[in-house]
Design an enzyme around this catalytic site. Sequence first.
Site, PDB file in Angstrom:
ATOM      1  N   GLU A  78       0.620  -1.341   0.108  1.00  0.00           N
ATOM      2  CA  GLU A  78      -0.093   0.020  -0.139  1.00  0.00           C
ATOM      3  C   GLU A  78       0.963   1.152  -0.024  1.00  0.00           C
ATOM      4  OE1 GLU A  78      -4.038  -1.352   2.333  1.00  0.00           O
ATOM      5  OE2 GLU A  78      -2.351  -1.248   3.747  1.00  0.00           O
ATOM      6  N   GLY A  82     -12.639  -2.626   1.727  1.00  0.00           N
ATOM      7  CA  GLY A  82     -13.807  -3.271   1.372  1.00  0.00           C
ATOM      8  C   GLY A  82     -14.983  -2.561   1.295  1.00  0.00           C
ATOM      9  N   MET A 113      -9.372  -1.766   8.291  1.00  0.00           N
ATOM     10  CA  MET A 113      -8.683  -2.296   9.639  1.00  0.00           C
ATOM     11  C   MET A 113      -7.856  -1.184  10.392  1.00  0.00           C
ATOM     12  SD  MET A 113      -7.965  -6.422   8.881  1.00  0.00           S
ATOM     13  CE  MET A 113      -7.352  -6.815  10.351  1.00  0.00           C
ATOM     14  N   GLU A 114      -7.683  -0.289   9.792  1.00  0.00           N
ATOM     15  CA  GLU A 114      -6.828   0.935  10.737  1.00  0.00           C
ATOM     16  C   GLU A 114      -7.196   2.109  11.041  1.00  0.00           C
ATOM     17  OE1 GLU A 114      -4.521  -2.281   8.962  1.00  0.00           O
ATOM     18  OE2 GLU A 114      -5.387  -0.484   7.633  1.00  0.00           O
ATOM     19  N   ASP A 124     -11.932  -5.247  -2.508  1.00  0.00           N
ATOM     20  CA  ASP A 124     -12.948  -6.374  -2.415  1.00  0.00           C
ATOM     21  C   ASP A 124     -14.149  -5.752  -2.155  1.00  0.00           C
ATOM     22  OD1 ASP A 124     -13.067  -7.069   0.566  1.00  0.00           O
ATOM     23  OD2 ASP A 124     -11.069  -6.443   0.051  1.00  0.00           O
TER      24      ASP A 124
END
EC number: 3.2.2.9
Length: 232
Positions: free
Chosen positions: A14, A80, A175-176, A199
Site C-alpha cells: 500500500e 472493502g 482495519m486501521e 474487494d
Amino acid sequence: MRLKIGIIGAMAQEVEILRNLMVEAKVIKMAGCKIYDGKINNTKVALLQSGIGKVSAAIGTTLLLELTKPDMVINTGSAGGLDANLNVGDIVISTEVRHHDADVTAFGYEKGQLPANPAAFLPNEQLVSVALKETQTAGFNAVSGLICSGDVFVNGAEKIAQIRQDFPNVAAVEMEAAAIAQVCHAFNVPFVVVRAISDVADKESHLSFDEFLPLAAKNSSEIVVAMLNNFA
C-alpha cells in the site's frame, strides 16, 4: 511555511508506489513501523508503513506525529466496499470514521464509541474537498461516506449484515482508519481517509483480495500524489 504531509498505509504493497517516488528520504524503524521522511514532487512527506490492525496503526501514527510533526495526515491503501455504488478500483473518501468492533453501549455510549472519545471522528473538510476534486479530475468513480474499522477482515454474509445493522450508512470497511483518526483527534491533527476498493461485499468475484490489492494500491496512491500538489 511549507506544509508537511503525513501519509499512512498498513502494508508494504500500500505504500510501495509512494515510497518509490520519494527523494532525500531518511528511514526511521521503530516498534515494527517504518517511516520514510523526505519529499515527493517537492512536497515534504513523512510516509508510514504501520502494519496491519488498529493497535499497529495507533502505535505508528503516534510515532509519525511525534517524530516527524506533519501538519496533516492522509490514510491510504485498500478497503472493502459496502456501498452499492462501489466497485473494485473505485475510491472511497471519509466523511466520518468509526470503530465497528467497539461496544460500550451498556454504559450509554453509541455503538462503536469509546469512552472519552466522540462516536465518530470527522476528517478535515478541506482535505475531503481536495480528495474529491482530485478523484474527479483523475476520472475515478468515488463515494464519500462513513468508513468503519475493526480488527477483522470482513467477509461472510453474517458479519456484513451485522455491520450494516449497526451502521446503516457504512460505505466501506478496513482495519486501521479509526485508530489513525482517534490518534489524530487526540493530537489535534487534521486527517482524511482516501482508499481504493480491493474487494466488494455482496458481489461474486473469482478474484481474491491479493489480486485486487495492486490495483487498489495504484489507484489510491495516484490520488494521494495528486493531493500533494495542492500543498506544495
